[in-house]
Design an enzyme around this catalytic site. Structure first.
Site, PDB file in Angstrom:
ATOM      1  N   GLN A   1       9.874  10.852   1.616  1.00  0.00           N
ATOM      2  CA  GLN A   1       9.859  10.436   3.014  1.00  0.00           C
ATOM      3  C   GLN A   1      11.146   9.752   3.459  1.00  0.00           C
ATOM      4  O   GLN A   1      11.188   9.163   4.545  1.00  0.00           O
ATOM      5  CB  GLN A   1       8.678   9.489   3.260  1.00  0.00           C
ATOM      6  CG  GLN A   1       7.319  10.158   3.119  1.00  0.00           C
ATOM      7  CD  GLN A   1       6.198   9.172   3.418  1.00  0.00           C
ATOM      8  OE1 GLN A   1       5.878   8.321   2.598  1.00  0.00           O
ATOM      9  NE2 GLN A   1       5.616   9.280   4.588  1.00  0.00           N
TER      10      GLN A   1
ATOM     11  N   PRO B   1      14.616  13.139 -11.858  1.00  0.00           N
ATOM     12  CA  PRO B   1      14.473  12.079 -12.869  1.00  0.00           C
ATOM     13  C   PRO B   1      15.469  12.203 -14.020  1.00  0.00           C
ATOM     14  O   PRO B   1      15.980  11.185 -14.498  1.00  0.00           O
ATOM     15  CB  PRO B   1      13.028  12.249 -13.356  1.00  0.00           C
ATOM     16  CG  PRO B   1      12.320  12.882 -12.202  1.00  0.00           C
ATOM     17  CD  PRO B   1      13.326  13.808 -11.589  1.00  0.00           C
TER      18      PRO B   1
ATOM     19  N   SER C   1      -8.780   8.689   5.044  1.00  0.00           N
ATOM     20  CA  SER C   1      -9.487   9.961   5.144  1.00  0.00           C
ATOM     21  C   SER C   1     -10.241  10.217   3.852  1.00  0.00           C
ATOM     22  O   SER C   1     -10.223   9.398   2.927  1.00  0.00           O
ATOM     23  CB  SER C   1      -8.492  11.106   5.401  1.00  0.00           C
ATOM     24  OG  SER C   1      -7.710  11.361   4.237  1.00  0.00           O
TER      25      SER C   1
ATOM     26  N   LYS D   1      19.829   8.913   1.576  1.00  0.00           N
ATOM     27  CA  LYS D   1      19.817   7.470   1.842  1.00  0.00           C
ATOM     28  C   LYS D   1      21.101   7.042   2.543  1.00  0.00           C
ATOM     29  O   LYS D   1      21.080   6.166   3.417  1.00  0.00           O
ATOM     30  CB  LYS D   1      19.635   6.697   0.534  1.00  0.00           C
ATOM     31  CG  LYS D   1      18.258   6.878  -0.097  1.00  0.00           C
ATOM     32  CD  LYS D   1      18.011   5.847  -1.177  1.00  0.00           C
ATOM     33  CE  LYS D   1      16.563   5.879  -1.641  1.00  0.00           C
ATOM     34  NZ  LYS D   1      16.230   4.744  -2.525  1.00  0.00           N
TER      35      LYS D   1
END
Length: 319
Positions: A91, A262, A41, A136
């Site tokens: 994600q 982090p 895009s 996860k």
């Protein structure tokens, strides 16, 4: 599973930080390689456009689509044998959509979810990072419950990323930050090696339904040892500026999400030494002993790469 050369591999997140290495490794090992990527895009970055062109020149088949296009996912998955997800942190839970499509397709010989970091089932870091790892773990448990053939990969630290982060070779600093005492051991593996080994284990029948841990003995190192090795190679001397553990813990508690992640990762890896906190037992598979035709680059060799042609710092966040 068929021989390596006949397997078709689909990679999600193939234009991301570690994903692009996976794509190139797959092609180099002779696999017909597919990448499922967001549609091009006006917002697509120049670097992503260039990567698309590079992939196409290598013969990669790029399928443009969104992860919520279920029928498209099922259709492309039915074309391949192996699915690898290299989707980044935001994600992670979108992988449920991939799992649903794999269940419908019913043909996949192996699925590798987006792990490629520390062994999430065996570490318990500070809450911000642990909450991330819990996502996860949920993906792992869903794969197991669905009976999908899998390989879970714990690749530990991305070597070039963390050399950039810890040593800041581009900035030519006179000091280097050290987290905690600097004595905790970590495992730094070069990204190209992580990708190559991952493609190999994805196509290895013996690695089906196993956890593979990338812990080469020569790649186990502390921050202080890494700094000393860098000093030897550059002929320079750096002041070591220590950041106390309690300061990192406080930042992890007070910084807003996702900025606290982090900090929690640094605490986990370089202060507590979590990725080296457990011994490998007889059921564990250590990757560096698997393939006689493949050797992980040592940290010494990785630093030589920085001296000759330093990789540019990764723009991606911790993955």
């Amino acid at each position: 599973m068929d021989s390596e050369a006949t397997n078709k591999i689909l990679i999600f997140g193939g234009t991301g930080y570690i994903g692009k290495y996976m794509v190139k490794a797959s092609v180099s090992l002779g696999h017909k390689t597919y990448v499922y990527a967001r549609p091009i895009s006006e917002k697509t970055s120049l670097s992503k456009l260039q990567l698309h062109k590079e992939f196409q020149s290598l013969g990669v088949i790029i399928v443009q689509g969104e992860l919520d296009e279920h029928e498209k996912l099922v259709s492309v998955i039915r074309e391949v044998d192996v699915v690898i997800s290299a989707l980044a942190y935001p994600q992670v839970l979108d992988q449920f959509k991939i799992i649903d499509a794999i269940k419908v397709a019913g043909n996949i010989k192996r699925f590798l979810p987006s792990d490629f970091g520390c062994e999430e089932d065996r570490v318990r870091p500070l809450p911000p990072f642990d909450n991330f790892l819990e996502k996860k773990r949920r993906i792992r448990r869903a794969i197991e419950a669905a009976g999908i053939p899998y390989t879970f990969v714990s690749a530990n630290c991305f070597g070039a990323y963390f050399v950039n982060f810890l040593l800041r070779p581009y900035d030519q600093p006179d000091h280097i930050l050290v987290y905690g005492s600097g004595e905790a051991k970590a495992v730094l593996n070069y990204e190209e090696d992580i990708a190559m080994c991952t493609i190999k284990v994805a196509n290895d029948p013996k690695m089906c339904n196993r956890v593979v841990i990338y812990r080469p003995q020569k790649n186990i190192i502390s921050q202080l040892e890494l700094i000393s090795l860098w000093e030897q190679k550059t002929g320079r001397t750096f002041k070591r500026v220590h950041i106390a553990e309690e300061d990192l813990v406080k930042q992890a508690e007070t910084l807003p999400h996702p900025e606290n992640i982090p900090i929690s990762i640094l605490h986990c890896i370089f202060v507590k030494g979590e990725i080296m906190s457990f011994e490998l037992d007889k059921n564990d598979i250590e990757a560096s002993k698997l393939y006689s035709d493949f050797q992980f680059s040592t940290i010494d060799q990785l630093l030589d790469i920085f001296l000759s042609d330093p990789p540019r710092p990764a723009s991606a966040a911790f993955e």
